[in-house]
Structures are given as structure tokens and as C-alpha cells.
Design a protein around this motif. Structure first.
Motif, short mmCIF file in Angstrom:
data_model
loop_
_atom_site.label_atom_id
_atom_site.label_comp_id
_atom_site.label_asym_id
_atom_site.label_seq_id
_atom_site.Cartn_x
_atom_site.Cartn_y
_atom_site.Cartn_z
N ARG A 59 37.58 44.31 47.94
CA ARG A 59 36.65 42.70 48.42
C ARG A 59 37.89 41.90 50.05
O ARG A 59 38.48 41.32 49.00
CB ARG A 59 36.05 41.77 48.13
CG ARG A 59 35.65 40.39 48.58
CD ARG A 59 34.58 39.22 48.46
NE ARG A 59 33.75 40.21 47.00
CZ ARG A 59 32.49 40.61 47.15
NH1 ARG A 59 32.39 39.80 48.27
NH2 ARG A 59 31.39 40.74 46.28
N THR A 92 38.30 39.89 52.60
CA THR A 92 38.64 39.45 53.78
C THR A 92 39.48 38.20 54.92
O THR A 92 38.64 38.04 55.08
CB THR A 92 37.40 37.80 53.29
OG1 THR A 92 38.44 37.04 52.01
CG2 THR A 92 36.23 38.43 51.85
N ASP A 120 32.78 46.04 60.78
CA ASP A 120 31.95 45.70 60.03
C ASP A 120 32.09 45.73 58.01
O ASP A 120 31.77 44.82 57.33
CB ASP A 120 30.98 47.38 60.27
CG ASP A 120 29.78 47.50 61.03
OD1 ASP A 120 29.72 45.94 62.19
OD2 ASP A 120 30.03 48.78 61.63
N ARG A 150 33.05 41.86 57.82
CA ARG A 150 31.94 41.11 58.08
C ARG A 150 31.19 41.50 56.33
O ARG A 150 31.00 40.38 55.67
CB ARG A 150 31.26 41.72 59.01
CG ARG A 150 29.63 41.41 59.16
CD ARG A 150 28.83 41.82 60.30
NE ARG A 150 28.51 42.94 60.20
CZ ARG A 150 27.42 43.60 59.75
NH1 ARG A 150 26.48 42.97 58.46
NH2 ARG A 150 27.70 45.09 59.46
N LEU A 151 31.51 42.95 56.23
CA LEU A 151 30.36 42.76 54.60
C LEU A 151 31.67 42.34 53.36
O LEU A 151 30.47 41.32 52.57
CB LEU A 151 30.28 44.27 54.44
CG LEU A 151 28.93 44.84 54.96
CD1 LEU A 151 29.18 46.05 54.91
CD2 LEU A 151 27.73 44.26 54.94
N ASN A 152 32.14 42.38 53.92
CA ASN A 152 33.07 41.20 52.61
C ASN A 152 33.47 40.51 52.36
O ASN A 152 33.40 39.73 51.63
CB ASN A 152 34.87 41.62 53.42
CG ASN A 152 35.07 43.42 52.59
OD1 ASN A 152 34.41 44.04 51.19
ND2 ASN A 152 36.20 43.80 53.00
N ARG A 153 32.89 39.64 53.83
CA ARG A 153 33.17 38.20 53.61
C ARG A 153 31.55 37.21 53.66
O ARG A 153 31.07 36.71 53.17
CB ARG A 153 32.73 37.61 55.39
CG ARG A 153 34.56 37.61 55.41
CD ARG A 153 35.03 37.51 56.77
NE ARG A 153 36.36 37.82 56.95
CZ ARG A 153 36.63 37.20 58.72
NH1 ARG A 153 36.33 37.55 59.56
NH2 ARG A 153 38.08 37.13 58.47
N SER A 154 30.27 38.19 53.79
CA SER A 154 28.98 37.95 53.66
C SER A 154 28.47 38.16 51.82
O SER A 154 27.57 37.14 51.81
CB SER A 154 28.44 38.36 54.74
OG SER A 154 28.33 40.07 54.75
N ILE A 155 28.59 39.08 51.48
CA ILE A 155 27.94 39.41 50.43
C ILE A 155 28.49 39.41 48.77
O ILE A 155 29.76 39.69 48.91
CB ILE A 155 27.68 41.44 50.50
CG1 ILE A 155 26.55 42.00 51.91
CG2 ILE A 155 26.82 42.43 49.07
CD1 ILE A 155 26.34 42.91 51.92
N LYS A 156 28.06 38.76 48.18
CA LYS A 156 28.55 38.59 46.67
C LYS A 156 28.71 39.61 46.14
O LYS A 156 30.01 39.29 45.19
CB LYS A 156 28.07 36.98 46.54
CG LYS A 156 28.29 35.70 47.57
CD LYS A 156 29.80 35.68 48.28
CE LYS A 156 29.39 34.25 49.02
NZ LYS A 156 30.64 34.19 50.04
N LEU A 195 27.55 45.13 47.43
CA LEU A 195 28.84 45.48 48.75
C LEU A 195 29.14 46.17 48.99
O LEU A 195 29.23 47.21 49.89
CB LEU A 195 30.22 44.48 48.29
CG LEU A 195 31.55 44.55 49.10
CD1 LEU A 195 30.86 43.74 50.77
CD2 LEU A 195 31.96 43.68 48.88
#
Length: 265
Positions: A159, A161, A243, A246-252, A257
Motif C-alpha cells: 500500500r 500512497t 490505477d 488510486r486503489l492504494n489511496r482509496s481501499i482500506k 485492495l
């Protein structure tokens, strides 16, 4: 007990310097190369490779002992051969950009790589005798290109970010692989260290494996019969990296993830 003279080349790194392509080439051509060498890659000694990586993340004495034990068991399991090649990038420890168990950012290979290499040397001499000819071989890469590749790998695997410029700014003193190899050569002397720049072999039909074939002095007639492999573990395109960011920043959730990234791949 006397031992015949044995030559061992240890390809110990570094990450993101064509190691996967080199390993794939030698694995695919293992039978053809068998009269000249015995090749062993990451699938042949998974325990030792894993323990080396874990030691870099958790640099405690007992982890180093577990690496020694795993490597010794592997070396005891293989037959004698005049020339042996071991290839595993985790023999240099952990990829910079990862963190240790304490949360410290890994910014150099030097400490773990040196300690792991000295154990490798002692275990090779224990197994094959004190006259064993050992050479450490490091593939290298121009620093900026290498750091971009490290960043892309981390975007996909953990992850991360930060954008690239923010990530790069965290490593103002990070040496490139060539400098790392020169420093290791000083620490491992008198054991010789050989390096090969990825850029030098970009157009070679064998890819990065050409550097090791050169070092081993494999005859041209045999080299012409070896099967090429496609480039392995290549960088993801910029849009895919965006992409991942974006996923690293948005999916907890970690599992979600991972699933989202695998769907993109």
C-alpha cells in the motif's frame, strides 16, 4: 575428507535489475547447460531465499541463524558439480522502500547483504571445501531507472500512497545498484565480485542472462542452441500504475485492495 575443486557463482541481486529474466533463462536451459554447470534458482531453495528476506525485515541474530540452517540443508541436498550457480535476489536482503519490523525504511542493501554473503561463503566452503572458488555476481542498473522500477513494483505489491516525486524525495542518499555492488566488493574482499549493467545487455539475444553466460565462458556453439525467453517482470504502464496508486489511496481493507489489484492485472 578431500573435495574436488569447485567453482560457485552466487548471483545475489539486485532487485529490479533483470534478475527474473536471467533466472527464467537459466531455468529453461538447465538441461542444455548441465554439462557445464548446475543451476539453482529460487524454486530450488525456497526456504533459504525466504529466510534471507525475513532477516532483512527482522535483522535479529536468530533470523540469521535460520538462514544459515536453511542454506546448509539445501547445500547438503545437492550433488557435487565442478561449476554451480545460485541465483536469488533476496541473498542481498530486502528491496529498498520496504520497511523493517520496527517501521524503519530500508534505504540500502549493505548491512544485510554483507552479513548474508559472509554466511553464504562460509557454508559453501563447509560443503565443498576450503579451496572452493566463490564469485559474487550482481546485476546492476542506472539509478533513476532502477528507482522508478522499484516504485512501480511497490505500488503493485504494497500500500504505497505517494506519487513518484514524493517517493523519490525520501531517498536523497540512496545509492544506485552499481555503487552498492562496489561497496560490497570492498566488504567481501578477497572474494571477487563481478557486476553487469542491465543496460549493457539490453540488445543481447539472451537478455540479462548474457552477462552470466559471458562470466561462465559458455562456448558459442552451445549458446547458439539455448532457447530465449520473453522479458520477465516488466514494468506496468503508467496508466496502470496510476490505477494502483488510486486503489492504494482509496481501499482500506487489505484483502479488498489485493483483489482489486489482481483484477486490474
Amino acid at each position: 575428507m578431500s573435495h574436488p575443486r569447485v567453482q560457485v557463482i552466487v548471483h545475489a541481486g539486485f532487485h529490479k535489475t533483470g534478475t527474473t529474466s536471467l533466472q527464467s533463462f537459466f531455468s529453461q536451459n538447465k538441461s542444455a547447460l548441465a554439462p557445464y554447470l548446475a543451476y539453482y534458482g529460487k524454486d530450488d531453495f525456497p526456504a533459504a531465499g525466504t529466510q534471507a528476506r525475513l532477516y532483512a525485515q527482522r535483522p535479529f541474530p536468530h533470523r540469521l541463524f535460520k538462514f544459515r540452517r536453511a542454506l546448509r540443508a539445501f547445500l547438503q541436498s545437492i550433488p557435487d558439480h565442478a561449476t554451480i550457480v545460485l541465483s536469488r535476489e533476496t541473498f542481498s536482503g530486502g528491496m529498498p522502500g520496504h520497511r523493517t519490523l520496527s517501521g524503519r525504511l530500508m534505504t540500502s542493501y549493505q548491512g544485510p547483504a554483507t552479513r548474508l554473503a559472509k554466511i553464504i561463503i562460509s557454508e559453501l566452503r563447509r560443503r565443498f571445501g576450503p579451496t572452493t572458488e566463490i564469485t559474487f555476481f550482481y546485476t546492476t542498473r542506472e539509478r533513476e531507472s532502477w528507482l522508478r522500477s522499484v516504485y512501480g513494483h511497490l505500488l503493485r505489491s504494497i500500500r504505497l500512497t505517494e506519487d513518484y516525486e514524493s517517493f523519490r524525495a525520501r531517498f536523497p542518499e540512496l545509492p544506485g545498484p552499481e555503487i552498492e555492488a562496489r561497496r560490497l566488493a570492498q566488504r567481501l574482499s578477497p572474494v571477487p565480485v563481478h557486476t553487469a549493467a542491465l543496460e549493457t545487455y539490453a540488445s543481447a539475444p539472451e537478455g540479462p542472462a548474457a552477462a552470466l553466460l559471458d562470466l561462465l565462458e559458455i562456448p558459442p556453439a552451445l549458446r547458439s542452441r539455448l532457447r530465449p525467453v520473453a522479458r520477465q517482470n516488466t514494468a506496468n504502464p503508467p496508466e496502470l500504475q496510476a490505477d494502483f496508486l488510486r486503489l492504494n489511496r482509496s481501499i482500506k481493507a487489505k484483502s479488498a485492495l489485493k483483489a482489486a489489484k489482481e483484477a486490474l492485472l
